[in-house]
Design an enzyme around this catalytic site. Structure first.
Site, PDB file in Angstrom:
ATOM      1  N   GLN A 317      25.358 -20.164  -1.523  1.00 38.55           N
ATOM      2  CA  GLN A 317      26.650 -20.293  -1.369  1.00 38.55           C
ATOM      3  C   GLN A 317      27.115 -21.720  -1.082  1.00 38.55           C
ATOM      4  O   GLN A 317      26.807 -22.114   0.128  1.00 38.55           O
ATOM      5  CB  GLN A 317      27.279 -19.218  -0.125  1.00 38.55           C
ATOM      6  CG  GLN A 317      26.718 -17.775  -0.655  1.00 38.55           C
ATOM      7  CD  GLN A 317      27.570 -16.580  -0.392  1.00 38.55           C
ATOM      8  OE1 GLN A 317      27.289 -15.497  -0.439  1.00 38.55           O
ATOM      9  NE2 GLN A 317      28.538 -16.903   0.960  1.00 38.55           N
ATOM     10  N   TYR A 319      29.975 -24.927  -1.472  1.00 40.41           N
ATOM     11  CA  TYR A 319      31.389 -25.492  -1.599  1.00 40.41           C
ATOM     12  C   TYR A 319      31.325 -27.041  -1.814  1.00 40.41           C
ATOM     13  O   TYR A 319      32.161 -27.607  -2.330  1.00 40.41           O
ATOM     14  CB  TYR A 319      32.362 -24.995  -0.266  1.00 40.41           C
ATOM     15  CG  TYR A 319      32.323 -23.564  -0.746  1.00 40.41           C
ATOM     16  CD1 TYR A 319      33.523 -23.019  -1.368  1.00 40.41           C
ATOM     17  CD2 TYR A 319      31.534 -22.704  -0.237  1.00 40.41           C
ATOM     18  CE1 TYR A 319      33.611 -21.658  -1.682  1.00 40.41           C
ATOM     19  CE2 TYR A 319      31.895 -21.246  -0.367  1.00 40.41           C
ATOM     20  CZ  TYR A 319      32.584 -20.800  -0.742  1.00 40.41           C
ATOM     21  OH  TYR A 319      33.013 -19.277  -1.054  1.00 40.41           O
ATOM     22  N   THR A 368      26.185 -16.879  -5.217  1.00 40.79           N
ATOM     23  CA  THR A 368      26.826 -15.562  -4.896  1.00 40.79           C
ATOM     24  C   THR A 368      28.319 -16.179  -4.200  1.00 40.79           C
ATOM     25  O   THR A 368      29.189 -15.143  -4.093  1.00 40.79           O
ATOM     26  CB  THR A 368      26.078 -14.990  -3.773  1.00 40.79           C
ATOM     27  OG1 THR A 368      25.578 -15.550  -2.848  1.00 40.79           O
ATOM     28  CG2 THR A 368      25.233 -13.866  -4.359  1.00 40.79           C
ATOM     29  N   GLU A 369      28.664 -17.408  -3.954  1.00 39.82           N
ATOM     30  CA  GLU A 369      29.897 -17.940  -3.694  1.00 39.82           C
ATOM     31  C   GLU A 369      29.840 -19.319  -4.102  1.00 39.82           C
ATOM     32  O   GLU A 369      28.767 -20.131  -3.793  1.00 39.82           O
ATOM     33  CB  GLU A 369      30.135 -17.882  -2.180  1.00 39.82           C
ATOM     34  CG  GLU A 369      30.720 -16.387  -1.674  1.00 39.82           C
ATOM     35  CD  GLU A 369      31.240 -16.554  -0.313  1.00 39.82           C
ATOM     36  OE1 GLU A 369      31.519 -17.558   0.236  1.00 39.82           O
ATOM     37  OE2 GLU A 369      31.007 -15.494   0.189  1.00 39.82           O
ATOM     38  N   ASN A 370      31.052 -19.562  -4.903  1.00 40.98           N
ATOM     39  CA  ASN A 370      31.193 -21.317  -5.065  1.00 40.98           C
ATOM     40  C   ASN A 370      32.721 -21.480  -5.369  1.00 40.98           C
ATOM     41  O   ASN A 370      33.116 -20.478  -6.328  1.00 40.98           O
ATOM     42  CB  ASN A 370      30.197 -21.571  -6.272  1.00 40.98           C
ATOM     43  CG  ASN A 370      30.625 -23.022  -6.972  1.00 40.98           C
ATOM     44  OD1 ASN A 370      30.985 -23.235  -7.976  1.00 40.98           O
ATOM     45  ND2 ASN A 370      30.324 -23.917  -6.009  1.00 40.98           N
TER      46      ASN A 370
END
Length: 454
Positions: A317, A319, A368-370
């Site tokens: 994950q 950012y 699983t997150e971006n």
């Protein structure tokens, strides 16, 4: 409700502030979503079969469902004093609109859906499980299958039941057994419908929050203590622990053990699906000679890189990046673009983190997150393109990337920042809950439709 409490004695800030084998086929067959030939029953879209790259969006239960009144975060949002800008309230009303959301995601072109189930709903009192809430999540999973979305389920996305927090949360020595009990119940009722599961979301978030946001300063400690003391008083307890703001020295070893037990419970079935762990992995870049990048990595990950090795896959994950010099973390370069969450616009960071995860953990990878908080959707499109370009290069270099889940499908509740940060591909009217796809939704959905892989 079903009471398992007799077993208990035996085992006596914001998100951005602060398999072997691919998914889908086994669970889909178990759920009856596809036949042995891979064709879907009338009115259903086939769930992706083994070997298919997964394109999806990610969400958490508390941030989209609404009215999660039995959770620790709901209480923390509503006591005085609080660190939260506003309460979550109805959120996106996805508790009632999950069918609409699944249809929306599928219509945009995605073939997978990552979401959380809410422990506080399923076990509102210790050892007492709500059959009605378990049935609700069965319907959510069935809706995913109906629309051809492989469901990846998160057991705990930071929130815990209020009773659990009032007993000390994961600072309590009994917490691993309590989390294991929950995982067993989830597997028993939901396992045959799940395509994949993860235990904790961003298991290392407490480390990241302390490192980046200086929660060890007197001012920060005073603010956290005042809020948690108010929560304890409201709960009739002498303590109240929070995953994001808790005492890592007391909680982390218990969380690692809880993760280990939950993996075993989920793998025991019923159902046959890979189990993973998601880790917050911002790209750590050393600047200059004798920089402290390696020490910062050790500090941010602690025991979690090893804990992930018991899994079938790891969820990365990412950012942004963290630049580290000889004295520690550095600010973004002069003139660097900032996102709505205040960090550097740096989409290529995810290319570095998947390489790091592959090297240090050695498991298949799902992003699983971006994503990005922004009111300018053209910057979201640019961020998506930059991230996917970096992932394409990593995959071409042999990194085993199995899927990409964008954060998030909907503009949702972003913890202490409330509704001020817009991470969604889809806007949500705060009064009517009408969903309106942004151009970025059709952009990423179009990519998902056209590509079998990165």
């Amino acid at each position: 409700m079903h009471n398992d409490d007799h077993n208990e004695g035996q085992h006596a800030v914001t998100r951005r502030h602060v398999v072997s084998g691919s998914l889908g086929l086994t669970a889909a067959l178990a759920a009856g979503a596809v036949g042995a030939t891979g064709t879907a029953p009338a009115g259903k879209r086939p769930v992706p079969v083994a070997g298919t790259f997964l394109w999806g969006t990610a969400s958490s239960a508390h941030q989209i469902e609404g009215n999660n009144v039995n959770s620790d975060f709901w209480l923390a949002e509503t006591v005085k004093p609080t660190l939260f800008r506003e309460p979550s309230g109805d959120a996106c009303d996805s508790y009632h609109r999950y069918e609409e959301d699944a249809a929306l995601a599928a219509g945009l072109g995605f073939n997978a859906h990552r979401f959380g189930i809410e422990w506080a709903r399923i076990e509102p009192e210790p050892g007492r499980f709500s059959e009605a809430e378990l049935d609700h999540y069965v319907r959510v999973l069935e809706s995913c299958h109906k629309h051809g979305l492989a469901p990846m389920v998160t057991l705990s996305h930071w929130t815990v039941p209020r009773w659990f927090a009032a007993r000390g949360g994961f600072e309590n020595a009994e917490s691993p057994a309590q989390f294991e009990r929950f995982a067993k119940k989830v597997a028993e009722r939901l396992g045959p419908l799940m395509s994949a599961a993860t235990t904790f979301n961003e298991c290392n978030i407490g480390r990241l929050a302390q490192f980046l946001f200086h929660l060890d300063t007197p001012e920060a400690k005073a603010g956290v203590k005042a809020m948690l003391d108010a929560c304890a008083k409201a709960s009739g307890s002498d303590r109240f622990a929070n995953v994001l703001l808790g005492d890592l020295a007391k909680s982390e070893a218990n969380m690692v053990e809880a993760h280990r037990r939950a993996v075993a419970a989920l793998k025991a079935g019923p159902g046959d699906f890979p189990v993973g762990l998601t880790i917050s992995m911002q790209a750590i870049e050393g600047v200059g000679d004798s920089n402290k990048a390696s020490a910062v990595a050790d500090l941010l990950y602690g025991p979690w890189l090893d804990a992930a090795k018991v899994c079938d896959f790891v969820g990365v994950q990412t950012y942004t990046r963290i630049r580290v010099g000889t004295e520690g973390p550095l600010p973004p370069p002069d003139g660097a673009e900032k996102t709505g969450a205040g960090y550097e616009f740096y989409p290529q960071a995810v290319g570095n983190t998947v390489r790091f995860a592959a090297e240090r953990i050695g498991k298949p990878i799902y992003v699983t997150e971006n994503g990005i908080a922004t009111d300018d959707d053209t910057r979201r499109v640019a961020y998506i393109d930059g991230a996917l370009n970096a992932l394409q290069k990593a995959k071409a270099d042999g990194i085993d990337i199995r899927g990409y889940f964008h954060w998030s499908l909907l503009d949702n509740f972003e913890w202490t920042a409330g509704y001020s940060q817009k991470f969604g591909l889809v806007a949500v009217d705060r009064k009517t809950f009408v969903r309106t796809p942004k151009p970025s939704a059709r952009h990423l959905g179009g990519i998902a439709k056209q590509r079998r892989s990165l």
